[in-house]
Design a protein around this motif. Structure first.
Motif, PDB file in Angstrom:
ATOM      1  N   ALA A   2      34.516 -46.835 -13.069  1.00 43.49           N
ATOM      2  CA  ALA A   2      35.796 -46.508 -12.420  1.00 43.49           C
ATOM      3  C   ALA A   2      36.940 -46.844 -13.380  1.00 43.49           C
ATOM      4  O   ALA A   2      36.911 -47.880 -14.066  1.00 43.49           O
ATOM      5  N   ALA A   3      37.924 -45.951 -13.418  1.00 43.39           N
ATOM      6  CA  ALA A   3      38.980 -46.071 -14.423  1.00 43.39           C
ATOM      7  C   ALA A   3      39.767 -47.357 -14.293  1.00 43.39           C
ATOM      8  O   ALA A   3      40.292 -47.904 -15.283  1.00 43.39           O
ATOM      9  N   THR A   4      39.865 -47.906 -13.086  1.00 45.31           N
ATOM     10  CA  THR A   4      40.701 -49.095 -12.870  1.00 45.31           C
ATOM     11  C   THR A   4      39.997 -50.403 -13.218  1.00 45.31           C
ATOM     12  O   THR A   4      40.608 -51.478 -13.179  1.00 45.31           O
ATOM     13  N   SER A   5      38.698 -50.317 -13.558  1.00 53.95           N
ATOM     14  CA  SER A   5      37.916 -51.540 -13.748  1.00 53.95           C
ATOM     15  C   SER A   5      38.135 -52.180 -15.101  1.00 53.95           C
ATOM     16  O   SER A   5      37.989 -53.401 -15.246  1.00 53.95           O
ATOM     17  N   GLY A   6      38.436 -51.384 -16.097  1.00 52.38           N
ATOM     18  CA  GLY A   6      38.528 -51.905 -17.454  1.00 52.38           C
ATOM     19  C   GLY A   6      37.183 -52.208 -18.077  1.00 52.38           C
ATOM     20  O   GLY A   6      37.114 -52.765 -19.182  1.00 52.38           O
ATOM     21  N   ALA A   7      36.069 -51.843 -17.422  1.00 51.71           N
ATOM     22  CA  ALA A   7      34.726 -52.093 -17.952  1.00 51.71           C
ATOM     23  C   ALA A   7      34.414 -51.095 -19.061  1.00 51.71           C
ATOM     24  O   ALA A   7      34.881 -49.953 -19.046  1.00 51.71           O
ATOM     25  N   PRO A   8      33.576 -51.492 -20.030  1.00 54.15           N
ATOM     26  CA  PRO A   8      33.240 -50.572 -21.120  1.00 54.15           C
ATOM     27  C   PRO A   8      32.245 -49.495 -20.667  1.00 54.15           C
ATOM     28  O   PRO A   8      31.536 -49.668 -19.675  1.00 54.15           O
ATOM     29  N   THR A   9      32.258 -48.407 -21.392  1.00 54.24           N
ATOM     30  CA  THR A   9      31.257 -47.362 -21.158  1.00 54.24           C
ATOM     31  C   THR A   9      29.878 -47.875 -21.583  1.00 54.24           C
ATOM     32  O   THR A   9      29.747 -48.572 -22.594  1.00 54.24           O
ATOM     33  N   VAL A  10      28.857 -47.516 -20.817  1.00 55.78           N
ATOM     34  CA  VAL A  10      27.481 -47.941 -21.112  1.00 55.78           C
ATOM     35  C   VAL A  10      26.655 -46.718 -21.486  1.00 55.78           C
ATOM     36  O   VAL A  10      26.621 -45.732 -20.741  1.00 55.78           O
ATOM     37  N   THR A  11      26.001 -46.780 -22.640  1.00 55.37           N
ATOM     38  CA  THR A  11      25.107 -45.694 -23.071  1.00 55.37           C
ATOM     39  C   THR A  11      23.722 -46.276 -23.317  1.00 55.37           C
ATOM     40  O   THR A  11      23.585 -47.331 -23.960  1.00 55.37           O
ATOM     41  N   PHE A  12      22.725 -45.602 -22.818  1.00 58.22           N
ATOM     42  CA  PHE A  12      21.349 -46.074 -23.007  1.00 58.22           C
ATOM     43  C   PHE A  12      20.393 -44.878 -22.974  1.00 58.22           C
ATOM     44  O   PHE A  12      20.689 -43.848 -22.390  1.00 58.22           O
ATOM     45  N   PRO A  13      19.212 -45.010 -23.605  1.00 57.51           N
ATOM     46  CA  PRO A  13      18.193 -43.960 -23.521  1.00 57.51           C
ATOM     47  C   PRO A  13      17.347 -44.149 -22.265  1.00 57.51           C
ATOM     48  O   PRO A  13      16.809 -45.240 -22.025  1.00 57.51           O
ATOM     49  N   LEU A  14      17.244 -43.120 -21.472  1.00 52.88           N
ATOM     50  CA  LEU A  14      16.404 -43.163 -20.277  1.00 52.88           C
ATOM     51  C   LEU A  14      15.049 -42.544 -20.622  1.00 52.88           C
ATOM     52  O   LEU A  14      14.957 -41.340 -20.868  1.00 52.88           O
ATOM     53  N   PRO A  15      13.971 -43.331 -20.672  1.00 51.93           N
ATOM     54  CA  PRO A  15      12.662 -42.773 -21.040  1.00 51.93           C
ATOM     55  C   PRO A  15      12.133 -41.848 -19.941  1.00 51.93           C
ATOM     56  O   PRO A  15      12.220 -42.158 -18.747  1.00 51.93           O
ATOM     57  N   ALA A  16      11.606 -40.739 -20.355  1.00 51.84           N
ATOM     58  CA  ALA A  16      10.892 -39.834 -19.449  1.00 51.84           C
ATOM     59  C   ALA A  16       9.474 -39.669 -19.988  1.00 51.84           C
ATOM     60  O   ALA A  16       9.274 -39.478 -21.192  1.00 51.84           O
ATOM     61  N   VAL A  17       8.483 -39.749 -19.111  1.00 50.07           N
ATOM     62  CA  VAL A  17       7.082 -39.642 -19.516  1.00 50.07           C
ATOM     63  C   VAL A  17       6.371 -38.636 -18.623  1.00 50.07           C
ATOM     64  O   VAL A  17       6.766 -38.416 -17.472  1.00 50.07           O
ATOM     65  N   TRP A  18       5.339 -38.011 -19.172  1.00 49.19           N
ATOM     66  CA  TRP A  18       4.511 -37.086 -18.397  1.00 49.19           C
ATOM     67  C   TRP A  18       3.184 -36.915 -19.111  1.00 49.19           C
ATOM     68  O   TRP A  18       2.996 -37.381 -20.242  1.00 49.19           O
ATOM     69  N   ARG A  19       2.263 -36.267 -18.447  1.00 54.45           N
ATOM     70  CA  ARG A  19       0.950 -35.979 -19.020  1.00 54.45           C
ATOM     71  C   ARG A  19       0.761 -34.477 -19.127  1.00 54.45           C
ATOM     72  O   ARG A  19       1.245 -33.710 -18.292  1.00 54.45           O
ATOM     73  N   PHE A  20       0.061 -34.069 -20.178  1.00 58.93           N
ATOM     74  CA  PHE A  20      -0.470 -32.715 -20.279  1.00 58.93           C
ATOM     75  C   PHE A  20      -1.969 -32.793 -19.986  1.00 58.93           C
ATOM     76  O   PHE A  20      -2.661 -33.646 -20.537  1.00 58.93           O
ATOM     77  N   GLU A  21      -2.464 -31.914 -19.143  1.00 61.41           N
ATOM     78  CA  GLU A  21      -3.901 -31.860 -18.888  1.00 61.41           C
ATOM     79  C   GLU A  21      -4.376 -30.415 -18.910  1.00 61.41           C
ATOM     80  O   GLU A  21      -3.671 -29.499 -18.464  1.00 61.41           O
ATOM     81  N   ASN A  22      -5.560 -30.246 -19.474  1.00 58.79           N
ATOM     82  CA  ASN A  22      -6.226 -28.936 -19.500  1.00 58.79           C
ATOM     83  C   ASN A  22      -7.603 -29.153 -18.890  1.00 58.79           C
ATOM     84  O   ASN A  22      -8.582 -29.341 -19.601  1.00 58.79           O
ATOM     85  N   PRO A  23      -7.695 -29.168 -17.548  1.00 58.89           N
ATOM     86  CA  PRO A  23      -8.920 -29.632 -16.880  1.00 58.89           C
ATOM     87  C   PRO A  23     -10.160 -28.840 -17.290  1.00 58.89           C
ATOM     88  O   PRO A  23     -10.098 -27.630 -17.533  1.00 58.89           O
ATOM     89  N   PHE A  24     -11.263 -29.578 -17.343  1.00 58.60           N
ATOM     90  CA  PHE A  24     -12.561 -28.962 -17.599  1.00 58.60           C
ATOM     91  C   PHE A  24     -12.925 -28.042 -16.438  1.00 58.60           C
ATOM     92  O   PHE A  24     -12.815 -28.423 -15.277  1.00 58.60           O
ATOM     93  N   ASN A  25     -13.299 -26.822 -16.770  1.00 55.13           N
ATOM     94  CA  ASN A  25     -13.722 -25.857 -15.754  1.00 55.13           C
ATOM     95  C   ASN A  25     -15.228 -25.653 -15.879  1.00 55.13           C
ATOM     96  O   ASN A  25     -15.697 -25.036 -16.837  1.00 55.13           O
ATOM     97  N   PRO A  26     -16.010 -26.206 -14.929  1.00 51.12           N
ATOM     98  CA  PRO A  26     -17.471 -26.079 -15.068  1.00 51.12           C
ATOM     99  C   PRO A  26     -17.935 -24.640 -15.087  1.00 51.12           C
ATOM    100  O   PRO A  26     -18.968 -24.328 -15.677  1.00 51.12           O
ATOM    101  N   TRP A  27     -17.178 -23.727 -14.440  1.00 48.96           N
ATOM    102  CA  TRP A  27     -17.605 -22.329 -14.431  1.00 48.96           C
ATOM    103  C   TRP A  27     -17.550 -21.714 -15.826  1.00 48.96           C
ATOM    104  O   TRP A  27     -18.348 -20.840 -16.160  1.00 48.96           O
ATOM    105  N   VAL A  28     -16.588 -22.175 -16.627  1.00 54.44           N
ATOM    106  CA  VAL A  28     -16.527 -21.670 -17.999  1.00 54.44           C
ATOM    107  C   VAL A  28     -17.796 -22.040 -18.743  1.00 54.44           C
ATOM    108  O   VAL A  28     -18.397 -21.217 -19.447  1.00 54.44           O
ATOM    109  N   LEU A  29     -18.227 -23.324 -18.583  1.00 55.41           N
ATOM    110  CA  LEU A  29     -19.448 -23.765 -19.246  1.00 55.41           C
ATOM    111  C   LEU A  29     -20.659 -23.023 -18.707  1.00 55.41           C
ATOM    112  O   LEU A  29     -21.518 -22.568 -19.463  1.00 55.41           O
TER     113      LEU A  29
END
Length: 845
Positions: free
Chosen positions: A583-610
């Motif tokens: 808030a502009a009236t607070s006089g507090a400094p701006t805060v910058t930080f990296p927000l980690p984002a994580v996820w998985r990639f999966e390519n499931p085994f398809n028994p029918w292919v085998l």
């Protein structure tokens, strides 16, 4: 590059913590250059896996020519199967999800990467198809790492290639393991073994680079003539140092296992499987301390018994199957993953049970060994509100595998330590304490602008008999409450987007809440430090860039998603640069930080292919000989026409054939025969041709085991008698068989009307074909004068009353087959008849 730096910071913190807590309960090795080959690396792995999101294991198999002799039976593949089976059952003690991905590569003079042997595969995502997945991986490993005769052993190629295969692994909350199997010495290098060894082991060289990335190197040595693998794995051994030693910050300890001969090879794979789970060696006494909740019993066997008899300290003995799971009296459960020569049974204890003297017996097993687990985990207390200030506290609870709180009074001693880092990657002053009921408190000094902290905690327990158990460890993050003048972004410890299956997107929401003290802003920059598997291409995060204005107490939602460019297996990681404007009236400094984002990639085994692939291979293998015969049949369904000559002679016939002008006798029938070439034919074999009104045709049989067939066919309303006929059309005499080589062929062509009439002599044409350049008129005359009698055909046509009629539609043919045979001859399919004039590309080509 920044992604790597952050990864190293987290690893440094973890290593500092490991070394700090370890120093509390075990003494250093007697020689600085001979570290314990197993314990430090095992402790590190056990701690890492407890709070990992992903474990990435690359198995690098030696395939040099020496293995043809040293492991001719392929024992290493049986050990590999045991290892994969155990990895496929790996899980976290706190019950949180854990992905275990494995790849297999090979080396000799050169390196064959995972993409050529066994690419990255999630082995624990699909329990229903676990056996098929492992079977496929072992089969591909056998093919891809088959020893190559006359090949050497290039350690530099092995580790350089392995580093390439591992470089797209890792990220937040990951453990990376390089399992390096060899039976030989470092014997091969394009620039010379000594030069390569010096480069690999120099400070800052290849081994240091691998350790600096947090990759645990596990060396498996077959044989005793080893002077390189051990120091390369452990950093120092046998009086030789390799890389920076003592290790630089961020470098995890290695593990070294040795089988002096192939008979011990299955045993070191068996031991490795327990190490990777963080199992603590309890020797062979069978005395199990209080506080142990699970154990693995292993032994060498002569053959493989179906069961092993286990005697617990608090109940009746029971027989545990050596392969597969089972439940037993007293609440014990077992799961066996044994292979020929190696017994391995995992035993899970009921609550409060299992402590005391155990025994394992069977007539075929040697002295069993036991390794044990506390199966405890550290869980942060839920819904903690922690302010960003000096003296902030994060609380955790020791829990058992069911998630229930667990005390630590069963253990003889304990030690706890913590490392806390801010979002800038720098450490914060921190201490840790633990109570008997398992409550852990981490106290730290946060900066007032820290929106979150990352922390690592390790609790090391020693049993009543003095056994140092694998550390109970956790790596996590904690959101911190800033001043009320700042907007709130939730979550800000990390954003888990879930799992992207194949090329399908996955997403999660960020919640933004404005300050009650006035308007605020949250700004998002473009993703930074993105790390994804190479197979995923340039996949990155998608969310609105720029600033979002928030009124007091206003709530907004921001969707963050990721869509894979292509199917892949592995972790995804990126940082979302986030800026909080107060808030502009607070006089507090701006805060910058990296927000980690994580996820998985999966390519499931398809028994029918085998299944379908296996069926297709089997079908092709079965059909290939038939297809080859069929093709040969098709190719050989051709007439030999090189040098073919012919003559067409008007004749009359009864018992024989005569020229009309010489009706008194046969002596001059063909003596003046004028043979000429057949128009339109060259020297190449053909499948059909025409001479006068007669068509010569051929056809390959539908069943390739039967030879092609060749025949001559008269025009509608006519019939044939041939010198080489082996069969006649049963109805109308319109076809006779001829040989593909032709040689000498005579055909008498008569009208069916004349044949069923009463005239004593039947007029017609005699067609003579020969490709014998020595064949003369007198020779032909002697062969044909008496052999072309139409009388038996005349009698047949008269009795059947079925003279052939001209078709009303072009291409229509009789439905009867002129030839016999088990498949009805060449016309068991609808027949197309004679080749229509002008249709040069028809069936008969």
């Amino acid at each position: 590059m920044m992604g790597t730096v952050i990864r190293v910071h987290r690893t440094i913190a973890f290593l500092v913590l490991l070394l700090l807590t370890a120093s509390l309960i075990w003494a250093p090795s007697a020689r600085a250059d001979d570290p314990d080959p197993v314990k430090p690396g095992s402790q590190y792995l056990g701690s890492c896996i407890q709070s990992a999101r992903t474990v990435s294991v690359l198995v690098v198999l030696d395939r040099s020519g020496s293995l043809i002799t040293n492991d001719s039976a392929g024992v290493r593949y049986e050990g590999l199967r045991v290892l994969l089976e155990q990895l496929s059952r790996m899980s976290r003690a706190d019950g949180d999800p854990l992905s275990v991905e494995v790849a297999i590569s090979a080396f000799e003079d050169d390196y064959a990467g995972a993409g050529r042997v066994v690419d990255w595969t999630n082995v624990n995502e699909d329990p229903d198809n676990r056996a098929q997945i492992i079977d496929r991986m072992v089969e591909n490993a056998e093919r891809g790492s088959r020893p190559i005769r006359q090949s050497g052993t290039n350690f530099e190629a092995a580790l350089t290639g392995a580093l390439d295969d591992l470089e797209d692994r890792g990220g937040q909350q990951s453990c990376e393991v390089l399992i390096w199997f060899t039976d030989g010495e470092f014997t091969s290098s394009a620039k010379g073994v000594d030069a390569s060894r010096a480069d690999m082991c120099a400070p800052g060289g290849l081994l240091d680079a691998i350790r600096r990335l947090g990759i645990v190197v596990i060396g498996l040595q077959l044989g005793t003539d080893a002077s390189d693998l051990q120091p390369m794995t452990l950093g120092s051994a046998l009086g030789t140092t390799c890389g920076t030693y003592p290790f630089a910050e961020g470098s995890p300890p290695g593990i070294y296992l040795n089988a002096t001969d192939v008979d011990q090879l299955g045993g070191i794979f068996n031991k490795l499987a327990t190490i990777l789970q963080g199992c603590t060696d309890a020797g062979d006494s069978g005395l199990i301390d209080p506080g142990i909740r699970r154990m693995i019993v292993s032994a060498e066997t002569a053959g493989l018994p179906g069961t092993v008899r286990l005697q617990p300290p608090d109940g009746a003995a029971f027989d545990a199957p050596t392969v597969g799971g089972s439940s037993h009296p007293g609440g014990y459960t077992t799961h066996g993953t044994s292979e020929e020569g190696q017994l391995r049974v995992e035993v899970t204890f009921p609550p409060g049970g299992g402590a005391g003297q155990w025994s394992a017996s069977h007539g075929q097993i040697a002295t069993p060994r036991y390794c044990v687990f506390s199966d405890l985990a550290l869980q942060p207390l839920p819904d903690q509100t922690v302010e960003a200030r000096a003296g902030a506290v994060v609380e955790l609870q020791v829990v058992d595998r069911s998630g229930a709180p667990a005390g630590i009074t069963e253990y003889d001693s304990n030690a706890v330590a913590a490392v806390v880092t801010g979002p800038d990657g720098l450490p914060r002053i921190a201490t840790a304490s633990v109570t008997d009921d398992g409550r852990v408190a981490v106290t730290f000094d946060a900066e007032p602008t820290d929106p979150r902290i990352d922390y690592s905690v390790q609790l090391i327990l020693q049993t009543q008999s003095g056994l140092d158990l694998a550390p109970v460890a956790v790596k996590s993050s904690q959101e911190l409450m800033l001043w009320a003048d700042y907007p709130v972004v939730t979550p800000r410890d990390h954003l888990d987007l879930g799992t992207a299956i194949k090329k399908n997107p996955t997403s999660a929401d960020l919640t933004l809440i404005g300050s009650p003290n006035g308007p605020t802003q949250v700004c998002f920059g473009a993703p930074e430090n993105t790390g994804v598997p190479a197979d995923a291409g340039a996949t990155t995060l998608d969310y609105p860039l720029g600033c979002i204005d928030l009124a007091p107490n206003e709530s907004r939602t921001v969707a963050v998603s990721v869509t894979p460019e292509s199917s892949a297996v592995g972790d995804g990681y990126a940082e979302i640069p986030t800026t909080l404007h107060p808030a502009a009236t607070s006089g507090a400094p701006t805060v910058t930080f990296p927000l980690p984002a994580v996820w998985r990639f999966e390519n499931p085994f398809n028994p029918w292919v085998l299944i379908l692939t296996t069926a297709a291979i089997a079908l092709i293998s079965a059909l290939l000989p038939w297809l080859a015969l069929g093709l040969a049949n098709k190719v050989t369904a051709r007439y030999t026409v090189n040098g073919l000559r012919h003559a067409i002679i008007p004749v009359v016939s009864s018992d024989g054939v005569l020229r009309p002008a010489n009706a008194r006798g046969t002596q001059d029938l063909l003596t003046t025969l004028d043979l000429k070439g057949v128009p339109g034919l060259g020297s190449r074999p053909v499948s059909h041709f025409r001479v006068g009104e007669v068509e010569f045709q051929s056809k390959s049989r539908p069943t390739p085991t039967f030879s092609p067939q060749f025949w001559a066919e008269a025009p509608p309303g006519m019939a044939l008698v041939g010198t080489t006929a082996s069969a006649l059309d049963p109805l109308d005499g319109s076809r006779v068989t001829v040989p593909p080589g032709l040689g000498l062929v005579g055909l008498l062509v008569c009208s069916t009307a004349d044949l069923i009439g009463s005239a004593p002599q039947i007029p017609g044409n005699l067609i003579v074909l020969t490709n014998d350049p020595h064949m003369t008129g007198p020779k032909i005359s002697g062969h044909m004068a008496q052999s072309l009698s139409p009388e038996h055909l005349r009698e047949h046509l008269r009795s059947s009353g079925s003279p052939r009629q001209a078709p009303t539609t072009a291409g229509t043919t009789p439905s009867d087959d002129p030839f016999g045979g088990p498949f009805g001859g060449p016309f068991d399919e609808p027949r197309r008849g004679r080749r229509p004039a002008g249709n040069e590309d028809s069936l008969w080509d």
